[in-house]
Design a protein around this motif. Structure first.
Motif, PDB file in Angstrom:
ATOM      1  N   ASP A   1       0.848  -1.187   0.000  1.00 39.86           N
ATOM      2  CA  ASP A   1       0.000   0.000   0.000  1.00 39.86           C
ATOM      3  C   ASP A   1       0.889   1.245   0.000  1.00 39.86           C
ATOM      4  N   LEU A   2       0.791   2.044  -1.043  1.00 43.17           N
ATOM      5  CA  LEU A   2       1.593   3.263  -1.150  1.00 43.17           C
ATOM      6  C   LEU A   2       0.823   4.493  -0.678  1.00 43.17           C
ATOM      7  N   TYR A   3      -0.373   4.301  -0.158  1.00 38.77           N
ATOM      8  CA  TYR A   3      -1.166   5.373   0.466  1.00 38.77           C
ATOM      9  C   TYR A   3      -1.356   6.582  -0.465  1.00 38.77           C
ATOM     10  N   GLY A   4      -1.472   6.312  -1.737  1.00 38.15           N
ATOM     11  CA  GLY A   4      -1.727   7.392  -2.687  1.00 38.15           C
ATOM     12  C   GLY A   4      -0.511   8.237  -3.038  1.00 38.15           C
ATOM     13  N   ILE A   5       0.654   7.869  -2.541  1.00 30.26           N
ATOM     14  CA  ILE A   5       1.874   8.610  -2.856  1.00 30.26           C
ATOM     15  C   ILE A   5       2.235   8.346  -4.325  1.00 30.26           C
ATOM     16  N   PRO A   6       2.481   9.378  -5.116  1.00 28.96           N
ATOM     17  CA  PRO A   6       2.809   9.167  -6.532  1.00 28.96           C
ATOM     18  C   PRO A   6       4.015   8.250  -6.717  1.00 28.96           C
ATOM     19  N   PHE A   7       3.862   7.256  -7.619  1.00 26.38           N
ATOM     20  CA  PHE A   7       4.932   6.300  -7.907  1.00 26.38           C
ATOM     21  C   PHE A   7       5.513   6.611  -9.275  1.00 26.38           C
ATOM     22  N   HIS A   8       6.839   6.614  -9.364  1.00 21.33           N
ATOM     23  CA  HIS A   8       7.514   6.921 -10.618  1.00 21.33           C
ATOM     24  C   HIS A   8       8.491   5.807 -10.960  1.00 21.33           C
ATOM     25  N   HIS A   9       8.265   5.179 -12.105  1.00 21.99           N
ATOM     26  CA  HIS A   9       9.185   4.158 -12.584  1.00 21.99           C
ATOM     27  C   HIS A   9      10.222   4.836 -13.474  1.00 21.99           C
ATOM     28  N   LEU A  10      11.441   4.950 -12.970  1.00 28.73           N
ATOM     29  CA  LEU A  10      12.534   5.548 -13.732  1.00 28.73           C
ATOM     30  C   LEU A  10      13.561   4.455 -14.027  1.00 28.73           C
ATOM     31  N   ARG A  11      13.337   3.773 -15.124  1.00 27.49           N
ATOM     32  CA  ARG A  11      14.222   2.679 -15.508  1.00 27.49           C
ATOM     33  C   ARG A  11      15.612   3.234 -15.820  1.00 27.49           C
ATOM     34  N   VAL A  12      16.639   2.465 -15.430  1.00 28.57           N
ATOM     35  CA  VAL A  12      18.000   2.926 -15.651  1.00 28.57           C
ATOM     36  C   VAL A  12      18.860   1.794 -16.195  1.00 28.57           C
ATOM     37  N   THR A  13      19.689   2.135 -17.174  1.00 27.77           N
ATOM     38  CA  THR A  13      20.700   1.237 -17.713  1.00 27.77           C
ATOM     39  C   THR A  13      22.011   2.027 -17.764  1.00 27.77           C
ATOM     40  N   PRO A  14      23.136   1.360 -17.966  1.00 33.28           N
ATOM     41  CA  PRO A  14      24.393   2.110 -18.036  1.00 33.28           C
ATOM     42  C   PRO A  14      24.373   3.216 -19.087  1.00 33.28           C
ATOM     43  N   THR A  15      23.666   2.998 -20.187  1.00 35.15           N
ATOM     44  CA  THR A  15      23.646   4.006 -21.241  1.00 35.15           C
ATOM     45  C   THR A  15      22.623   5.116 -20.994  1.00 35.15           C
ATOM     46  N   THR A  16      21.575   4.819 -20.209  1.00 37.15           N
ATOM     47  CA  THR A  16      20.526   5.822 -19.976  1.00 37.15           C
ATOM     48  C   THR A  16      20.640   6.499 -18.614  1.00 37.15           C
ATOM     49  N   LYS A  17      21.689   6.197 -17.859  1.00 37.94           N
ATOM     50  CA  LYS A  17      21.819   6.731 -16.507  1.00 37.94           C
ATOM     51  C   LYS A  17      21.774   8.264 -16.476  1.00 37.94           C
ATOM     52  N   PRO A  18      22.486   8.979 -17.347  1.00 34.68           N
ATOM     53  CA  PRO A  18      22.410  10.448 -17.300  1.00 34.68           C
ATOM     54  C   PRO A  18      21.001  10.979 -17.495  1.00 34.68           C
TER      55      PRO A  18
ATOM     56  N   GLN B   1      18.183   9.323 -16.924  1.00 38.47           N
ATOM     57  CA  GLN B   1      17.356   8.920 -15.778  1.00 38.47           C
ATOM     58  C   GLN B   1      17.603   9.840 -14.591  1.00 38.47           C
ATOM     59  N   GLU B   2      18.848  10.176 -14.346  1.00 41.51           N
ATOM     60  CA  GLU B   2      19.146  11.040 -13.206  1.00 41.51           C
ATOM     61  C   GLU B   2      18.687  12.474 -13.465  1.00 41.51           C
ATOM     62  N   ALA B   3      18.661  12.889 -14.718  1.00 42.16           N
ATOM     63  CA  ALA B   3      18.125  14.214 -15.032  1.00 42.16           C
ATOM     64  C   ALA B   3      16.637  14.263 -14.706  1.00 42.16           C
ATOM     65  N   ARG B   4      15.915  13.197 -15.013  1.00 37.46           N
ATOM     66  CA  ARG B   4      14.492  13.114 -14.670  1.00 37.46           C
ATOM     67  C   ARG B   4      14.309  13.072 -13.157  1.00 37.46           C
ATOM     68  N   LEU B   5      15.184  12.345 -12.484  1.00 37.09           N
ATOM     69  CA  LEU B   5      15.121  12.267 -11.019  1.00 37.09           C
ATOM     70  C   LEU B   5      15.349  13.637 -10.398  1.00 37.09           C
ATOM     71  N   LEU B   6      16.331  14.361 -10.886  1.00 33.96           N
ATOM     72  CA  LEU B   6      16.615  15.698 -10.366  1.00 33.96           C
ATOM     73  C   LEU B   6      15.447  16.640 -10.609  1.00 33.96           C
ATOM     74  N   ASP B   7      14.832  16.548 -11.777  1.00 33.70           N
ATOM     75  CA  ASP B   7      13.644  17.368 -12.064  1.00 33.70           C
ATOM     76  C   ASP B   7      12.532  17.062 -11.067  1.00 33.70           C
ATOM     77  N   LEU B   8      12.353  15.764 -10.758  1.00 36.76           N
ATOM     78  CA  LEU B   8      11.315  15.358  -9.818  1.00 36.76           C
ATOM     79  C   LEU B   8      11.611  15.885  -8.423  1.00 36.76           C
ATOM     80  N   ILE B   9      12.869  15.796  -7.990  1.00 38.30           N
ATOM     81  CA  ILE B   9      13.262  16.314  -6.680  1.00 38.30           C
ATOM     82  C   ILE B   9      12.975  17.806  -6.577  1.00 38.30           C
ATOM     83  N   GLN B  10      13.297  18.536  -7.619  1.00 38.26           N
ATOM     84  CA  GLN B  10      13.101  19.980  -7.601  1.00 38.26           C
ATOM     85  C   GLN B  10      11.624  20.352  -7.693  1.00 38.26           C
ATOM     86  N   SER B  11      10.869  19.664  -8.555  1.00 39.06           N
ATOM     87  CA  SER B  11       9.457  20.013  -8.747  1.00 39.06           C
ATOM     88  C   SER B  11       8.601  19.671  -7.533  1.00 39.06           C
ATOM     89  N   THR B  12       9.011  18.682  -6.747  1.00 42.03           N
ATOM     90  CA  THR B  12       8.247  18.301  -5.553  1.00 42.03           C
ATOM     91  C   THR B  12       8.724  19.031  -4.304  1.00 42.03           C
TER      92      THR B  12
END
Length: 282
Positions: free
Chosen positions: A129-146, A148-159
């Protein structure tokens, strides 16, 4: 309630000057902790207090700024009535996430979860049970890491995230991301650091035949598993244990250690001291 934390070079009269300032501002001190580190000559202090007249908060902040300037002190002031905004990160092991959410739900952890991020789909957590907390699937591979982390940083800042918790998030953050989150990101490592760093520490421990396993909660830094330690605990084992039983026994100590570390941080009980921390337990 407010929590004031400060660090400066030690000298006589520091406690008196702060308590006098708070008294004149109508502050009632509820708890005070202090520590003198003789080797470095540094002084650390935490004061929890309430204001009898909250309209004086702006004036108090100005006076604290002036005093810190005179003492050349580093300081923070947190309003404990405003829960910190926390982003939780997880992979497939969900026991730490579940424990943090439970403690938040019953009011033990004064925080506001703003998002849950995983490198695996929501289905990997099953019926949690995630109690309605927004869930974000940010898949990461060695080639997509930059990316993915850019999306993560955007999420940290926007929230408006104030604290990021790696609740068994089994990915190594880049040096750039670790630096950006320094002092505001807690990781749980399933080992009693500095022993058995890196991957599969329980297997490393089993191969060495240790009689104690443990867990370590620490702040994330660019140096893998080398960040300032906040909390640790251990669990006794014996020769009959296998890697699988070590993992089972380790789950309990991991969630306890992470929960305590998060609570200490939220309550302003942790003050960074270079590669180490000063922690005033509750």
């Amino acid at each position: 309630m407010f929590v004031l934390c400060m660090t400066c070079n030690t000298r006589m009269g520091i406690v008196s000057r702060y308590s006098d300032l708070l008294f004149k501002a109508g502050g009632n001190i509820l708890e005070i902790n202090q520590y003198n580190e003789t080797d470095s000559g540094l002084f650390f202090m935490r004061i929890a207090f309430v204001l009898t007249d909250e309209s004086k908060q702006e004036t108090l902040t100005s006076e604290l700024t002036e005093l810190a300037t005179r003492l050349e002190a580093r300081w923070t002031l947190h309003d404990q009535t405003q829960p910190q905004r926390v982003l939780l990160m997880v992979s497939k092991f969900d026991h730490c996430l579940i424990d943090l959410l439970y403690r938040w739900r019953i009011g033990e952890l004064k925080m506001q979860p703003v998002a849950i991020v995983s490198n695996h789909p929501r289905e990997s957590l099953g019926a949690v049970d995630l109690y309605g907390i927004p869930f974000h699937h940010l898949r990461v591979t060695p080639t997509t890491k930059p990316q993915q982390e850019a999306r993560l940083l955007d999420l940290i800042q926007s929230t408006g995230t104030q604290l990021t918790v790696l609740a068994r998030y089994m990915q190594v953050l880049s040096d750039e991301m670790s630096t950006h989150l320094q002092g505001q990101c807690i990781n749980i490592h399933h080992s009693f650091l500095p022993g058995f760093k890196g991957a599969r520490p329980y297997l490393q421990a089993w191969k060495r035949g240790v009689k104690l396993i443990g867990a370590t909660a620490h702040y994330v830094t660019p140096d893998l598993d080398e960040g300032p330690i906040i909390e640790q605990d251990v669990e006794r084992i014996n020769h009959a244990d296998t890697e699988e039983t070590l993992i089972r026994k380790g789950r309990d100590v991991e969630r306890r250690v992470l929960a305590r570390a998060v609570r200490y941080h939220l309550q302003g009980r942790v003050i960074l001291n270079g590669a180490r921390t000063v922690v005033f337990p509750d």
